[in-house]
Design an enzyme around this catalytic site. Structure first.
Site, mmCIF file in Angstrom:
data_model
loop_
_atom_site.group_PDB
_atom_site.id
_atom_site.type_symbol
_atom_site.label_atom_id
_atom_site.label_comp_id
_atom_site.label_asym_id
_atom_site.label_seq_id
_atom_site.Cartn_x
_atom_site.Cartn_y
_atom_site.Cartn_z
ATOM 1 N N MET A 28 89.566 40.152 -25.516
ATOM 2 C CA MET A 28 89.532 39.004 -24.606
ATOM 3 C C MET A 28 89.933 37.751 -25.358
ATOM 4 O O MET A 28 89.293 37.376 -26.355
ATOM 5 C CB MET A 28 88.120 38.819 -24.020
ATOM 6 C CG MET A 28 87.682 39.918 -23.091
ATOM 7 S SD MET A 28 85.922 39.776 -22.654
ATOM 8 C CE MET A 28 85.155 40.363 -24.171
ATOM 9 N N ALA A 29 90.986 37.097 -24.885
ATOM 10 C CA ALA A 29 91.469 35.878 -25.533
ATOM 11 C C ALA A 29 90.382 34.820 -25.524
ATOM 12 O O ALA A 29 89.784 34.524 -24.485
ATOM 13 C CB ALA A 29 92.713 35.366 -24.815
ATOM 14 N N CYS A 113 97.966 40.910 -20.012
ATOM 15 C CA CYS A 113 97.761 39.475 -19.825
ATOM 16 C C CYS A 113 98.823 38.901 -18.895
ATOM 17 O O CYS A 113 100.026 39.053 -19.134
ATOM 18 C CB CYS A 113 97.812 38.762 -21.175
ATOM 19 S SG CYS A 113 97.554 36.982 -21.036
ATOM 20 N N LYS A 152 96.864 48.532 -23.678
ATOM 21 C CA LYS A 152 96.034 48.005 -22.592
ATOM 22 C C LYS A 152 96.985 47.514 -21.500
ATOM 23 O O LYS A 152 97.848 46.668 -21.743
ATOM 24 C CB LYS A 152 95.176 46.848 -23.114
ATOM 25 C CG LYS A 152 94.415 46.053 -22.046
ATOM 26 C CD LYS A 152 93.191 46.774 -21.559
ATOM 27 C CE LYS A 152 92.458 45.980 -20.472
ATOM 28 N NZ LYS A 152 91.757 44.781 -20.983
ATOM 29 N N ASP A 215 85.060 45.247 -13.897
ATOM 30 C CA ASP A 215 83.855 45.065 -13.085
ATOM 31 C C ASP A 215 82.763 46.086 -13.368
ATOM 32 O O ASP A 215 82.063 46.534 -12.458
ATOM 33 C CB ASP A 215 84.213 45.075 -11.595
ATOM 34 C CG ASP A 215 84.937 43.802 -11.154
ATOM 35 O OD1 ASP A 215 85.344 43.022 -12.032
ATOM 36 O OD2 ASP A 215 85.120 43.621 -9.937
ATOM 37 N N GLY A 237 84.445 44.113 -20.795
ATOM 38 C CA GLY A 237 84.926 42.796 -21.183
ATOM 39 C C GLY A 237 83.882 41.721 -21.030
ATOM 40 O O GLY A 237 82.973 41.589 -21.848
#
Length: 340
Positions: A28-29, A113, A152, A215, A237
């Site tokens: 995760m950025a 992304c 990913k 989710d 995440g």
């Protein structure tokens, strides 16, 4: 929980190497940085850690002692995968070479992304629009390194799953060792539910491991994803940012104490201060508060207390003052906060 722990605690082979369990941190950025990973590792239970997104062009010359992105703890390298983003096969191959030389467990290619700045460069989810370009990147990286190669990716730019299934097969043929699949269209920033049936379609199309993502909030969500999709594991995440002890909780029966939220906030503040300059440390702590505050009934009010802080000492004082045992929690964190 016992059945979930049994499913997740099984080792899984990736590219000839073994991962201890099937519950992994998602890249995760701005969030899965070295300080957060240190705190998460303190709880235990995470099979693989992933860095935040690193630009391929910069990686070959990055100094880990100075970089905010391409940096790590030596003790995490045997379980750490570096995610790289780019569109040029040669640049991606050179970045992957640096990753392997540094001793990472593996390298992950970002094809998910959809932030405009990344997509405009032809990287991230933009590669899903051009499968031949995506394959060229994977082939170049595979030819350069021997470490496990992860990809990913998302469903694509349209809701049909067939292109993702076709791409998954081609990624495997090109040398990918594992796929982490997020079943949403690329422009969707979590405004619609992920389509779990798409995970099953991808998992059934290839022989390499496929991890589902999207989710997974409660243990039942994780169990449902495993049961409904047949995926080989789950990548978590933003819920990992909200409750990093979930890895130990879901895989080994860890039970958080009544001060766990305060302890977490203080530990993260300390780790950020050790790893980053004061301005960046404070900024990164404030980015974290969106996900942390979503745990609480009055989350927006709690978040505002941290956002008003102007130093890490003020952050610590806010944590000690406001994160009291017995603060009302919600069973399912307020995901709507994540999209604000």
């Amino acid at each position: 929980m016992a059945r979930l722990a049994g499913l997740l605690a099984r080792p899984v082979a990736v590219g000839g190497r073994t991962v201890a369990n099937r519950l992994w941190l998602a890249p995760m950025a701005g969030l899965s940085h070295v300080a957060f990973r240190e705190v998460l590792d303190g709880f235990g239970g995470c099979g693989l850690l992933f860095t935040e997104m690193c630009g391929a062009r910069a990686v070959p010359t990055e100094n880990p002692r100075m970089s905010a992105l391409f940096t790590w703890r030596e003790e995490e390298l045997p379980r750490l995968v570096c995610q790289i983003a780019g569109a040029d096969p040669r640049e991606m191959a050179l970045a992957a070479r640096r990753v392997e030389d540094e001793g990472f467990f593996g390298v992950d290619i970002n094809m998910g992304c959809s932030v405009s700045g990344i997509v405009k460069k032809g990287a991230g989810a933009a590669l899903l629009r051009d499968p031949d370009a995506a394959l060229a990147v994977v082939q170049a990286v595979r030819a350069e390194v021997d470490v496990p190669l992860f990809v990913k990716f998302r469903t694509g730019w349209t809701p049909e799953v067939d292109p993702a299934v076709a791409l998954a097969r081609r990624l495997e043929d090109a040398g990918a060792d594992c796929l982490v699949f997020h079943p949403r269209v690329a422009p969707d920033r979590r405004t619609r539910p992920p389509v779990r049936a798409h995970i099953r379609a991808v998992a059934e199309a290839v022989s390499i491991p496929v991890l589902g993502n999207g989710d997974v909030v409660l243990p039942q969500d994780c169990l449902d994803m495993l049961d409904e999709t047949g995926c080989d594991g789950v990548s978590v995440g933003r819920m990992a940012i909200a409750r990093p002890w979930l890895f130990a909780e879901w895989t080994a029966g860890f039970r958080p104490g009544e001060t766990v939220f305060r302890d977490y906030a203080l530990a993260l503040a300390d780790a950020l201060e050790r790893r980053f300059d004061p301005i960046r440390a404070l900024k990164r702590f404030k980015s974290f508060t969106i996900y942390f505050a979503a745990n609480f009934t009055f989350g927006h009010d709690l978040q505002s207390k941290f956002l008003a802080c102007h130093s890490m000492d003020a952050v610590r004082e806010a944590a000690r003052t406001h994160l009291r045992p017995g603060l009302p929690l919600v069973r399912r964190p307020n995901l709507a906060m994540y999209n604000t």
